[in-house]
Design an enzyme around this catalytic site. Sequence first.
Site, short mmCIF file in Angstrom:
data_model
loop_
_atom_site.label_atom_id
_atom_site.label_comp_id
_atom_site.label_asym_id
_atom_site.label_seq_id
_atom_site.Cartn_x
_atom_site.Cartn_y
_atom_site.Cartn_z
N HIS A 101 0.68 -1.30 0.05
CA HIS A 101 -0.02 -0.02 -0.17
C HIS A 101 1.04 1.28 0.08
O HIS A 101 1.89 1.24 0.49
CB HIS A 101 -1.00 -0.01 1.25
N HIS A 103 0.75 5.22 1.18
CA HIS A 103 0.22 6.22 2.11
C HIS A 103 0.12 7.48 0.92
O HIS A 103 1.26 7.76 0.70
CB HIS A 103 0.79 6.63 3.36
P1 5GP Z 1 1.81 0.56 7.34
O1 5GP Z 1 2.20 0.99 8.96
O2 5GP Z 1 1.64 -0.95 7.20
O3 5GP Z 1 2.61 1.52 6.53
O4 5GP Z 1 0.36 1.14 7.04
C1 5GP Z 1 -0.59 0.44 7.75
C2 5GP Z 1 -1.95 1.51 7.91
O5 5GP Z 1 -3.04 1.01 7.76
C3 5GP Z 1 -1.57 2.26 9.11
O6 5GP Z 1 -1.62 3.57 8.75
C4 5GP Z 1 -3.07 2.31 9.98
O7 5GP Z 1 -3.49 3.17 10.44
C5 5GP Z 1 -3.83 1.67 8.72
N1 5GP Z 1 -4.94 0.80 9.28
C6 5GP Z 1 -4.65 -0.26 10.16
N2 5GP Z 1 -5.94 -1.07 10.23
C7 5GP Z 1 -6.82 -0.27 9.36
C8 5GP Z 1 -8.31 -0.61 9.29
O8 5GP Z 1 -8.78 -1.62 9.73
N3 5GP Z 1 -9.04 0.32 8.33
C9 5GP Z 1 -8.08 1.45 7.93
N4 5GP Z 1 -8.90 2.46 6.92
N5 5GP Z 1 -6.89 1.80 7.99
C10 5GP Z 1 -6.36 0.93 8.78
#
Ligand code: 5GP
Length: 115
Positions: A101, A103
């Site tokens: 993903h 951001h």
């Molecule tokens: P990472 O840390 O893997 O780069 O980003 C994961 C992102 O997913 C985080 O910014 C977190 O806030 C978001 N996230 C985690 N669980 C959920 C969820 O159930 N729904 C949504 N919309 N975002 C989520």
Amino acid sequence: MKSDSCLFCRILTGEIPSTKVYEDEYVFAFRDINPQAPVHVLVVPKEHICCADAVDESNSVYVAKCFEAIAKIAAAEGLENGYRVINNCGEDGGQTVMHLHFHLIGGIRLSDKVV
Ligand code: 5GP
Ligand code: ZN
């Protein structure tokens, strides 16, 4: 290909609700549950690709489509003054959801640049 155990695959199927901001054949985008800026959108391929490490010639079209979507979403969200796109990969990169993903963050002057 979807993974039953993957949070973002479950969002893709609608099993877990999300606030959708964009969708096409390749890409789904929704608002982060814990936004770090006025605009914080997660742009996700509709194929289960675990991380940047797993991108290869068989699936890189999904990455290209994510970036096409990012340009459209940024325009729709009014980010004409700029924004940041972040991908965290693996443990050292701080990735917490193992489904590739990007951001998309903006709507404010961003600080704390790493590079
Ligand atoms: P990472 O840390 O893997 O780069 O980003 C994961 C992102 O997913 C985080 O910014 C977190 O806030 C978001 N996230 C985690 N669980 C959920 C969820 O159930 N729904 C949504 N919309 N975002 C989520
Ligand atoms: Zn997944």
